[in-house]
Design an enzyme around this catalytic site. Structure first.
Site, PDB file in Angstrom:
ATOM      1  N   GLY A  40       6.403  -4.125   3.503  1.00 43.89           N
ATOM      2  CA  GLY A  40       6.135  -2.921   4.275  1.00 43.89           C
ATOM      3  C   GLY A  40       5.167  -3.262   5.404  1.00 43.89           C
ATOM      4  CG  LEU A  78       2.371   1.228 -10.047  1.00 38.83           C
ATOM      5  CD1 LEU A  78       3.182   1.548  -8.787  1.00 38.83           C
ATOM      6  CD2 LEU A  78       2.114   2.483 -10.858  1.00 38.83           C
ATOM      7  NE  ARG A  82      14.242 -10.497  -7.235  1.00 43.44           N
ATOM      8  CZ  ARG A  82      13.373 -10.322  -6.252  1.00 43.44           C
ATOM      9  NH1 ARG A  82      13.263 -11.231  -5.292  1.00 43.44           N
ATOM     10  NH2 ARG A  82      12.609  -9.251  -6.227  1.00 43.44           N
ATOM     11  CD  GLU A  84       8.096  -0.033   1.771  1.00 40.86           C
ATOM     12  OE1 GLU A  84       8.507  -1.091   1.274  1.00 40.86           O
ATOM     13  OE2 GLU A  84       6.885   0.235   1.843  1.00 40.86           O
TER      14      GLU A  84
END
Ligand code: UD1
Ligand code: CA
Length: 449
Positions: free
Chosen positions: A135, A6, A13, A150
């Protein structure tokens, strides 16, 4: 097994014009660190989910990687849904483009546990004193997995749980594919959480990470620098344990794909990157930068820059040399102070020791290139070639105006400008004859001038 990486996140940031996963550690992009780790696991296929400025990321990916696009970043579950056609009944391991510290050895242990327990999903977890932000892994009193909550959705009680989700997880592909169809964004962030999938499955296992630093993600440039420190240390220690001396690891930078042979010594302030290979018994540095070079045994390189060059055994380079692309130095060649080479092949035993530029040249064996020799290879429009045979002696401060061919056993007088080819065995002088006027200075003085 397949691997899906992913890498759609924008990485706000990082404060960057470029996607986060394109930022580099030791000259290699974050996403390529992850891809190379994935390759060590010999998966049948690797897929990458791209999003923000994905077309830039595509350009730096190796061949054979399947690419999927997540148009809008609606969560990790949604990212996997974007690659739905990648999923089949093979196991699927999920990695992240911004988490390059994970090792193939840890992932292998996760995969082993997954296979041995025949689990539907196996999650890589960690036990943290300060689990804030992650999480949490909720288990029953028997230690059986219930779900992942989460941080943004956790109750005060759940926030106390110290076992966290690293994000790395392996699924049975068909189970994941089916569960994704049921996934809903019913949570405080309105996202499709990949972490909502395991609770939909029957048999979920966890594997606890031993060294949590492997799960550290990169969100800003401070974390980027910290990750570089950790990865650099790993590479240097691995080299040292395999017989390479690194006298000052604090100032040496070596890329992940560099290979170095036994008993080679790397001196301080040295940078070695790309696909460089260095043989045994070499001395490299101090203050040297090498990129993509093939270097034989017993080579010495001192205070120099070398890029895309080939150096055979027993070559010595520097101090203050610059070997540019296409340089080939055959055995026992000596390239000395302030010498630059480019697209130049130097034959066995030849020397260019001082203040020289050799460009687009082929040089034979046992040639001596005098101090200050220049190949004039560029006429303002085109580059031209210089050919020098074996056993040629080029006197100091010679300009070789290319194209020019100098046959074997030629001697060129110092200070020559050579514009014509020179046949075998000749002496060539290309300079104005010296004029000496005896007593000229004394006569002037006598006249009081
Ligand atoms: C995620 C996990 C959390 C875990 C943590 C570990 C979820 C919902 N949560 O949280 O349980 O403790 O990682 O670091 O999975 N990405 C996409 N597309 C998206 C969203 C994310 O590609 O739509 C990528 C990001 O680029 C990033 C990774 O997925 O590389 C993780 O996403 P992020 O939003 O950072 O998840 P966390 O909130 O940290
Ligand atoms: Ca994260």
């Amino acid at each position: 097994m397949k691997v899906l990486i992913l890498a759609a996140g924008l990485g706000k940031r990082m404060k960057s014009k470029y996607p986060k996963v394109m930022h580099k550690i030791l000259e290699k992009e974050l996403v390529n660190w992850v891809i190379d780790t994935a390759k060590e696991l010999n998966p049948t296929e690797i897929g990458v989910v791209l999003g923000y400025k994905g077309e830039l990321v595509e350009k730096i990916l190796p061949e054979g990687i399947k690419i999927y696009y997540q148009k809008e970043q609606l969560g990790t579950g949604h990212a996997v849904m974007s690659a739905e056609e990648f999923l089949n009944d093979e196991d699927i391991l999920i990695l992240y483009g911004d988490t390059p510290l994970i090792t193939a050895s840890t992932l292998s242990k996760l995969i082993d546990k997954h296979k041995n327990t025949n689990a539907d999903a196996t999650i890589l977890t960690a036990i943290l004193d300060n689990p804030a932000g992650y999480g949490r892994i909720v288990k029953d009193e028997n230690g059986k997995f219930i779900n992942i909550v989460e941080d943004a959705d956790a109750s005060e009680e759940e926030k106390k749980i110290k076992e966290i989700n690293s994000g790395f997880v392996i699924f049975k592909g068909d189970k994941l594919k089916n569960a994704l169809k049921e996934l809903k964004p019913n949570n405080n962030q309105g996202e499709y959480y990949l972490t909502d999938v395991p609770k939909m499955l029957e048999n979920v296992e966890t594997y606890v990470l031993e060294d949590f630093s492997e799960a550290l993600g990169i969100n800003n440039r401070i974390q980027l620098a910290n990750a570089e420190k950790i990865l650099r240390k790993r590479i240097l220690e691995n080299l040292m344990l395999n017989g390479v001396t690194i006298t000052d690891p604090d100032t040496v930078y070596i890329g992940p794909d560099v290979k170095i042979g036994q008993d080679t010594i790397i001196y301080p302030m040295t940078f070695i990157y790309g696909k460089t290979e260095i043989g045994e018994d070499c001395e490299i540095g101090p203050m040297t930068r090498i990129n993509n070079c093939q270097i034989g045994n017993n080579v010495k390189i001192l205070r120099s820059e070398c890029e895309d060059a080939i150096l055979k055994d027993n070559v010595s380079v520097g101090p203050y040399s610059r070997l540019r692309t296409g340089t080939v130095l055959n055995e026992k060649v000596k390239i000395g102070n302030y010498v630059e080479t480019k697209k130049t092949i130097v034959g066995k035993g030849s020397k260019a020791q001082h203040l020289t530029y050799l460009g687009d040249a082929t040089i034979g064996e046992d040639v001596n290139i005098g101090a200050g020799t220049i190949t004039c290879n560029y006429d303002g429009k085109n580059k031209h070639k210089t050919f020098i045979g074996d056993r040629v002696f080029v006197g100091s401060n010679t300009a070789l105006v290319a194209p020019v061919k100098i046959e074997n056993d030629v001697l060129i007088g110092a200070g020559s400008t050579i514009t014509e080819d020179i046949p075998e065995g000749s002496l060539a002088l290309g300079r104005a004859r010296q004029v000496t006027k005896e007593n000229w200075v004394f006569n002037k003085r006598e006249k009081g001038e």
